[in-house]
Design an enzyme around this catalytic site. Sequence first.
Site, PDB file in Angstrom:
ATOM      1  CG  HIS A   1     111.487   3.337 -32.837  1.00 46.96           C
ATOM      2  ND1 HIS A   1     111.602   4.239 -31.881  1.00 46.96           N
ATOM      3  CD2 HIS A   1     111.663   2.191 -32.336  1.00 46.96           C
ATOM      4  CE1 HIS A   1     111.685   3.469 -30.920  1.00 46.96           C
ATOM      5  NE2 HIS A   1     112.000   2.284 -30.981  1.00 46.96           N
TER       6      HIS A   1
ATOM      7  CG  HIS B   1     108.727  -1.434 -29.930  1.00 51.83           C
ATOM      8  ND1 HIS B   1     109.481  -0.269 -30.042  1.00 51.83           N
ATOM      9  CD2 HIS B   1     107.696  -1.263 -29.675  1.00 51.83           C
ATOM     10  CE1 HIS B   1     108.595   0.822 -29.868  1.00 51.83           C
ATOM     11  NE2 HIS B   1     107.517   0.205 -29.684  1.00 51.83           N
TER      12      HIS B   1
ATOM     13  CD  GLU C   1     110.826  -4.093 -26.888  1.00 49.12           C
ATOM     14  OE1 GLU C   1     111.697  -4.141 -27.999  1.00 49.12           O
ATOM     15  OE2 GLU C   1     110.644  -2.936 -26.570  1.00 49.12           O
TER      16      GLU C   1
END
Length: 302
Positions: A92, A184, A266
């Site tokens: 992102h 992430h 993650e």
Amino acid sequence: MHHDDSPPAPRPPRRSKLALTLALAVSASAALAGWLAWGAMSGAAESAPPTARPAPGPSASAPSPAAPGPSVAASSVAAPLAGRTVVIDPGHNPGNFKHPREINRLVDIGTNRKECDTTGTSTNSGYTEAAFTLDVSRRLRTLLQEQGATVVLTQDADRPYGPCIDERARIGNTAGADAVVSVHADGSAVGNRGFHVILPAVVKGGAADTSKIVGPSRALGESVAREFARATGSAPANYLGGGTGLDVRKDLGGLNLSTVPKVFVECGNMRDPKDVASLTDAAWRQRAAQGIAAGVRTYLRG
């Protein structure tokens, strides 16, 4: 002018027979001693090394040979990832939220179509996933470069938005990466804690074919999960993966379209206060980068 009446030149006095005999004896003795000395020296010379240098004794040191250059082993220790290419994919772009139309555009991920990208999640206090992933990715880049790896980032906040998930996969493929790690943080419910590593499922359809990377990606993911836990002290996620810290998915374009080993990490849950305490701590983020780097190194070194 010569005069007959000049006095004759004086004659040397005669030696007696005894003096002459003694002189000859002394001369012969000297010659014999010299011959014996020469013979001893000749014999020693035949048994001595050609250089005529004495062999170094216990207190002497032999001449040192020229110092060799750095050995291959020494070089590999100093730069264990030399010749390897690692692509880091910070999840992102921080600018995505300013470009909703662009990031909502659908792209082909092989099995179906999906949004180009998302804004990512954030903590309740507004610390964004995009800021977190970029910070960890930059730390990770430094660590890998110090070990000799060639490192490529899919984005470094150096573009307005994106790249889209299909382009992220292409960057790793084009680089011929030995490993790709997408960084992430999750946005799950409060109480859901811990990290997990996402692995590609077997997917074949359209432009997607993960059959060749499933095995290597699992090896990479297992190595990263193990080293991440060791470096950070974090536990595997308590809400998926059955406590293994591993999750297999077939709905992520970044994995489906990859032709090189790739995993998602993650690092924690940005919606759980206890995980947030770690994710917002710079020292912990450094340990997270160290854990990922160690996992990549262990995988690549076999």
